[in-house]
Design an enzyme around this catalytic site. Structure first.
Site, PDB file in Angstrom:
ATOM      1  CG  LEU A  82      41.873  61.589  39.920  1.00 53.62           C
ATOM      2  CD1 LEU A  82      41.774  63.109  39.196  1.00 53.62           C
ATOM      3  CD2 LEU A  82      43.043  61.507  40.587  1.00 53.62           C
ATOM      4  CG  ASP A  83      40.045  56.741  43.831  1.00 51.09           C
ATOM      5  OD1 ASP A  83      39.431  56.071  43.349  1.00 51.09           O
ATOM      6  OD2 ASP A  83      40.227  56.484  45.087  1.00 51.09           O
ATOM      7  N   PRO A  84      36.063  58.894  42.903  1.00 55.73           N
ATOM      8  CG  PRO A  84      34.045  58.319  43.176  1.00 55.73           C
ATOM      9  CD  PRO A  84      35.845  57.835  43.075  1.00 55.73           C
ATOM     10  CB  ALA A 103      40.900  61.939  44.029  1.00 56.82           C
TER      11      ALA A 103
END
Length: 318
Positions: free
Chosen positions: A42-44, A46
């Site tokens: 998960l991207d930062p 998100a």
């Protein structure tokens, strides 16, 4: 220590940092050195469901990466950024704002098998280098389209929090229903997608389909494989485990990651053979993937049944 911690990942924390936090908390809880892995980056920017595997559960991380995911995401219309998110530099603008009716009309185009071009700011490797590293250096990055599947895509609801109108409705804006007439500044959608799907690309393409540009301002994963937000814990609750909170409140058993696969009860003889990685024959069961368990209901292995023969796909040392 074998099982799952389902973290409700907060904004700003990277997946690798989350894994590091779990390792630290396990040490603080006196569990010693525990093998840890995550089941889908998960991207930062998100938030949401991040399955983190412990011990033998790490053998299921690959399967978790292949699992479908569900996301809520908000598209802000009128501005496109290089990263297709709120942190990127603006690369295109448009005065066009769609109505709800116009957005909902294009959603079927993005349902089912589709081709999408990933963002330049992604972890995809190009000639051995991460795409985002090349993009950050200012190098031109040509991303190739690839096939993904959108199982469902819908408007997240008709509550005010999911729609932001740019202006008051007027009679000439209304197109047949009460919700369809406002020009939208942004909208929140829910998507159930296959592995490899980039929600930022999906948002970009939806904006283009309604004649404008857009980027993602909110991205929240609500389900990953068999895990959803009901099973997820906060970072505070994770940290409390390191300070003495009950293990049962934080760690799910290994088999929690297998609930979407039927269980197969094995005889003591079959269980012994499977533990040794041997083929076992003469089993009356349908063909397919199972997880085998012994008389104590302990998971022994992922096994494939074919014509009454069981073969080990992945064994567990429990």
């Amino acid at each position: 220590m074998n099982g799952w911690i389902i973290l409700d990942k907060p904004l700003g924390l990277g997946s690798t940092q989350a894994v590091g936090a779990v390792k630290r908390v396990c040490r603080e809880a006196g569990l010693g050195k525990v093998k840890v892995g995550h089941g889908g980056t998960l991207d930062p920017l998100a938030t949401g469901v991040l399955p983190i595997a412990l011990g033998e559960a790490t053998k299921l991380c690959g399967r978790m990466l292949d699992a479908s995911k569900i996301y809520d995401f908000t598209i802000r219309f009128g501005v496109q950024t290089d990263g297709l998110d709120a942190e990127g530099e603006v690369v295109a603008t448009s005065d066009v704002r769609p109505t709800l009716v116009e957005v909902e009309a294009v959603l079927p185009r993005f349902t089912g098998p589709i081709e999408q071009v990933p963002p330049a700011y992604s972890a995809i490797k190009i000639d051995g280098q991460r795409s985002y590293d090349l993009a950050r250096k200012g190098e031109a990055v040509e991303m190739k389209a690839r096939g993904v599947t959108i199982y469902s895509l819908r408007h997240a609801g008709h509550d005010p929090a999911s729609i932001a109108a740019t202006e008051a409705w007027t009679p000439d804006q209304v197109r047949g229903d009460d919700d369809g007439g406002a020009r939208l500044k942004e909208i929140t959608l829910t998507a159930h997608v296959s592995k490899g799907t980039y929600i930022r690309s999906l948002a970009r393409d939806i904006a283009h389909a309604v004649g404008t540009v857009g980027h993602v301002t909110m991205l929240r994963r609500t389900k990953a494989g068999p895990f959803d937000l009901e099973q997820a814990i906060s970072l505070d609750k994770l940290n409390a485990f390191g300070q003495g909170a009950a293990q049962s409140e934080v760690i799910l058993p290994l088999e929690a990651g297998l609930v979407d696969i039927p269980a197969l009860n094995l005889s003591p003889e079959a269980a012994g053979a499977i533990r040794q990685g041997r083929v076992w024959t003469g089993v009356a069961t349908d063909d397919g993937l199972y997880w085998g368990r012994d008389d104590d209901n302990r998971p022994i292995a992922l096994i494939e049944a074919l014509a009454g023969t069981l073969k080990v796909v992945r064994g567990f040392n429990l």
